[in-house]
Design a protein around this motif. Structure first.
Motif, mmCIF file in Angstrom:
data_model
loop_
_atom_site.group_PDB
_atom_site.id
_atom_site.type_symbol
_atom_site.label_atom_id
_atom_site.label_comp_id
_atom_site.label_asym_id
_atom_site.label_seq_id
_atom_site.Cartn_x
_atom_site.Cartn_y
_atom_site.Cartn_z
ATOM 1 N N ALA A 160 -37.470 -27.658 -7.146
ATOM 2 C CA ALA A 160 -38.595 -28.297 -7.558
ATOM 3 C C ALA A 160 -39.386 -29.104 -6.452
ATOM 4 N N GLY A 161 -40.790 -28.771 -6.572
ATOM 5 C CA GLY A 161 -41.520 -29.594 -5.517
ATOM 6 C C GLY A 161 -41.637 -28.833 -4.347
ATOM 7 N N LYS A 181 -38.257 -19.961 -9.781
ATOM 8 C CA LYS A 181 -37.891 -20.477 -10.893
ATOM 9 C C LYS A 181 -38.691 -21.802 -11.005
ATOM 10 N N LEU A 182 -38.108 -22.419 -9.775
ATOM 11 C CA LEU A 182 -38.525 -23.999 -9.644
ATOM 12 C C LEU A 182 -39.665 -24.016 -8.653
ATOM 13 N N ALA A 183 -39.599 -23.416 -7.698
ATOM 14 C CA ALA A 183 -40.440 -23.574 -6.352
ATOM 15 C C ALA A 183 -41.763 -23.121 -7.080
ATOM 16 N N GLN A 184 -43.048 -23.608 -6.381
ATOM 17 C CA GLN A 184 -44.438 -23.210 -6.720
ATOM 18 C C GLN A 184 -44.867 -22.194 -5.862
ATOM 19 N N ASP A 204 -44.923 -25.656 2.318
ATOM 20 C CA ASP A 204 -43.476 -25.779 2.940
ATOM 21 C C ASP A 204 -42.906 -24.636 3.301
ATOM 22 N N ALA A 205 -43.464 -23.375 3.061
ATOM 23 C CA ALA A 205 -43.260 -22.217 3.623
ATOM 24 C C ALA A 205 -44.160 -21.179 3.311
ATOM 25 N N PHE A 206 -44.198 -19.861 4.156
ATOM 26 C CA PHE A 206 -45.121 -18.913 3.578
ATOM 27 C C PHE A 206 -44.328 -17.529 3.463
#
Length: 279
Positions: A160-161, A181-184, A204-206
């Motif tokens: 999450a987040g 499921k949790l990450a956007q 936070d990542a690509f």
């Protein structure tokens, strides 16, 4: 021998396994300077089908070695760019290079008949929109992460987040939507925009294929490419649907560039990394 060179060696081996008996043609420093290959038979019907305007319109987008980059020598390179130049030369027509911000725009242009070919991931969804040759290159999918990120592997990203950038309309966007499921998953308009968002801490990542990720890392030295992979891309030549008169030529072209080593040379000139290791 570096891992990248081993990957290119495997790419050449893949071409050899697909050989259909076309005559050997010498390598040359650039696809645009190669002489026509006599064994690539071009009928008037194939030429009209594949280049209906009289020119071959090649769709590319900047930032991906599989499409268009500026290589270490300062020259324009990229597999789609050079494949398009080689294909136009074999068809005997001029080449028009058309640049877009991202690959999804190229697919849309191919569907509208505004672009005649590109080189991209032959996903099942895209196969319903355009016509592909057999896959010619297999790339690992990975993550670009800040060097100080606690995340090391894809299995650790779904929290999450966490904001994971993807190219808007890309096959990675569709694939991540099924896995996270949790990450956007955050759609991004272009690779340049993605790099800015990573620098500014807005992502936070690509996530995309490692060929693009390693290219992005050249401009983001404080970032790292994940060692693992969360999937594979199978890249192929794409043309508009309904150009069946050109299918035999496209199949022969695909076999020629892999068997002769031309494709491996194009990939090397573009600095393509992230090729999937043979299993």
């Amino acid at each position: 021998m570096s891992w990248a060179m081993r990957g290119l060696g495997w790419l050449l081996a893949l071409g050899l396994s697909a050989c259909t008996g076309l005559s050997q043609a010498p390598n040359a420093p650039s696809g645009s300077s190669l002489p026509p290959v006599a064994s690539l038979v071009v009928t008037d019907q194939a030429r009209q089908a594949l280049a209906p305007t009289g020119s071959l319109r090649v769709g590319v987008y900047p930032g991906s070695p599989t499409s268009l980059v500026q290589n270490a020598s300062g020259q324009r390179a990229g597999v789609a760019l050079e494949l398009g130049q080689f294909m136009g030369q074999q068809l005997g027509v001029p080449v028009q290079v058309v640049e877009f911000s991202r690959v999804a725009e190229i697919i849309d242009a191919i569907q509208r008949g505004q672009v005649d070919m590109t080189f991209t991931n032959a996903s099942p969804a895209r196969a319903r929109q355009v016509t592909f040759t057999r896959p010619l290159v297999q790339l690992e999918l990975g993550l670009l992460l800040p060097a100080n990120s606690a995340v090391m592997r894809f299995a650790q990203i779904d929290r999450a987040g966490v904001r994971v950038g993807v190219s808007q309309g890309s096959s990675s966007q569709a694939a991540l939507g099924q896995q996270l499921k949790l990450a956007q998953a955050v759609p991004v308009a272009s690779l340049d925009v993605a790099q800015k968002m990573l620098r500014d801490g807005q992502l936070d990542a690509f996530a995309t294929n490692k060929g693009i990720l390693f290219e992005m890392r050249e401009k983001l030295p404080d970032f790292k490419v994940s060692d693992d992979r969360w999937g594979l891309e199978n890249l192929a030549i794409a043309v508009p649907q309904g150009r069946d008169a050109g299918r035999a030529f496209l199949a022969a072209l695909a076999d020629e560039v892999t068997r002769s080593g031309r494709l491996a040379a194009m990939a090397e000139r573009a600095g393509l990394r992230g090729l999937a290791k043979p299993e």
